[in-house]
Scaffold this active site. Structure first.
Site, PDB file in Angstrom:
ATOM      1  CG  HIS A 142       4.080  10.031  12.355  1.00 13.13           C
ATOM      2  ND1 HIS A 142       2.928   9.279  12.283  1.00 13.13           N
ATOM      3  CD2 HIS A 142       5.105   9.139  12.330  1.00 13.13           C
ATOM      4  CE1 HIS A 142       3.244   7.999  12.219  1.00 13.13           C
ATOM      5  NE2 HIS A 142       4.562   7.892  12.243  1.00 13.13           N
ATOM      6  CE1 TYR A 162      13.838   1.180  15.503  1.00  9.44           C
ATOM      7  CE2 TYR A 162      13.896   0.921  17.876  1.00  9.44           C
ATOM      8  CZ  TYR A 162      14.207   0.456  16.622  1.00  9.44           C
ATOM      9  OH  TYR A 162      14.859  -0.740  16.463  1.00  9.44           O
ATOM     10  CD1 TRP A 220       0.199  -0.959   3.280  1.00  6.23           C
ATOM     11  CD2 TRP A 220       0.017   1.267   3.258  1.00  6.23           C
ATOM     12  NE1 TRP A 220       0.776  -0.492   4.431  1.00  6.23           N
ATOM     13  CE2 TRP A 220       0.673   0.867   4.455  1.00  6.23           C
ATOM     14  CE3 TRP A 220      -0.217   2.627   3.040  1.00  6.23           C
ATOM     15  CZ2 TRP A 220       1.102   1.778   5.411  1.00  6.23           C
ATOM     16  CZ3 TRP A 220       0.213   3.539   3.995  1.00  6.23           C
ATOM     17  CH2 TRP A 220       0.854   3.108   5.166  1.00  6.23           C
ATOM     18  CG  PHE A 264       9.997  -2.108   9.770  1.00  4.71           C
ATOM     19  CD1 PHE A 264      10.951  -1.560  10.614  1.00  4.71           C
ATOM     20  CD2 PHE A 264       9.017  -2.928  10.311  1.00  4.71           C
ATOM     21  CE1 PHE A 264      10.939  -1.826  11.971  1.00  4.71           C
ATOM     22  CE2 PHE A 264       8.999  -3.207  11.672  1.00  4.71           C
ATOM     23  CZ  PHE A 264       9.970  -2.648  12.506  1.00  4.71           C
ATOM     24  CG  HIS A 265       8.889   2.908   2.928  1.00  7.63           C
ATOM     25  ND1 HIS A 265       9.514   2.441   1.796  1.00  7.63           N
ATOM     26  CD2 HIS A 265       8.733   4.251   2.749  1.00  7.63           C
ATOM     27  CE1 HIS A 265       9.714   3.440   0.952  1.00  7.63           C
ATOM     28  NE2 HIS A 265       9.253   4.555   1.515  1.00  7.63           N
ATOM     29  CG  LEU A 266      12.485   7.315   6.998  1.00  7.39           C
ATOM     30  CD1 LEU A 266      12.914   6.830   8.376  1.00  7.39           C
ATOM     31  CD2 LEU A 266      13.574   8.173   6.369  1.00  7.39           C
ATOM     32  CG  HIS A 267       6.285   6.380   8.072  1.00  4.82           C
ATOM     33  ND1 HIS A 267       6.822   5.104   8.195  1.00  4.82           N
ATOM     34  CD2 HIS A 267       5.454   6.528   9.133  1.00  4.82           C
ATOM     35  CE1 HIS A 267       6.326   4.516   9.271  1.00  4.82           C
ATOM     36  NE2 HIS A 267       5.502   5.363   9.859  1.00  4.82           N
TER      37      HIS A 267
END
Length: 251
Positions: free
Chosen positions: A193, A183, A89, A188-191
């Site tokens: 907030h 963390y 997604w 586990f895909h860098l994002h």
């Protein structure tokens, strides 16, 4: 969903049903039954849901873990690599095969670019619970633990361009935003907030949220900061990773 300011007065009009519970001098308490248009409940459907999805949403006791750099290499990383939680997604968003119309801002650079998109938890009808996510285009950066000085251009782009885009689109200044990484993250895909500073967003607690500005400062001081630092995070009682830490005598 949160009430919009202009609808508050409608709650006290005649089409709202009030049931008196207690009255004492100038104080009264009521059960209030608002009309349907003011009773919206936002739902997210996960279908088909895997066992991992079910565990994620079950109420569980939680335990704090202190993960050293060595613990990450020897316990957490092998566990992450053994899992098969799909992030297709995420790739759909980046490739614009889904949710393309929801993108607020994009830097298309393959190494230092990202897309900024409203989080599902925000309906965009009010700013009180503003919540957006910046998802980097670059693949292979799983979490905070992977970040080095090499990634500083990407992180600075997200911080600066993200604040500028939100100010332009929603009129909210960067000083009114909480900008942070989780963390451990939920995927586990860098994002990153972006939430309204006044909003007590899920996951903004000290054992999980790391301010992006602090992450940048830390990497400027030490390019290997997040490979060395001991990080604290919470795990639920039913999570397999907790069992791994317990078996290693670390929890």
């Amino acid at each position: 969903t949160p009430f919009q300011e202009e609808s508050i007065s409608d709650l006290l009009k005649k089409h709202t049903r009030l049931k008196l519970q207690m009255s004492n001098d100038i104080y009264s308490t009521y059960h209030l039954y608002p009309p349907p248009q003011l009773s919206e409940i936002k739902t997210t459907v996960v279908y088909p849901a895997t066992e991992k999805h079910l565990q994620k949403y079950l109420r569980q006791e939680v335990y704090l873990i202190r993960e050293t750099g060595e613990d990450y290499k020897n316990i957490t990383l092998p566990f992450i690599q053994s899992q098969s939680f799909s992030i297709q997604w995420v790739y759909n968003i980046l490739e614009k095969t889904a949710e393309a119309d929801r993108i607020i801002h994009e830097n298309p650079d393959s190494s230092n670019g990202f897309v900024l998109i409203p989080d599902f938890k925000w309906n965009q009808k009010q700013l009180d619970d503003l919540y957006l996510i910046a998802i980097c285009h670059r693949r292979g950066i799983k979490s905070l633990r992977d970040l080095t000085a090499e990634h500083l251009p990407l992180l600075r782009n997200i911080l600066q361009e993200g604040k500028e885009a939100i100010l332009k689109r929603f009129g909210v200044a960067g000083s009114q935003l909480r900008i942070y990484l989780h963390y451990q993250p939920s995927y586990f895909h860098l994002h990153v907030h972006f939430t309204a500073l006044s909003y007590d967003a899920p996951g903004c607690s000290v054992e999980r949220a790391h301010l992006l500005s602090d992450v940048i400062d830390n990497l400027e001081l030490d390019p290997q900061y997040y490979q060395k630092r001991t990080l604290t995070f919470a795990l639920r009682a039913d999570e397999a990773l907790l069992k791994k830490f317990q078996e290693a005598g670390k929890a």
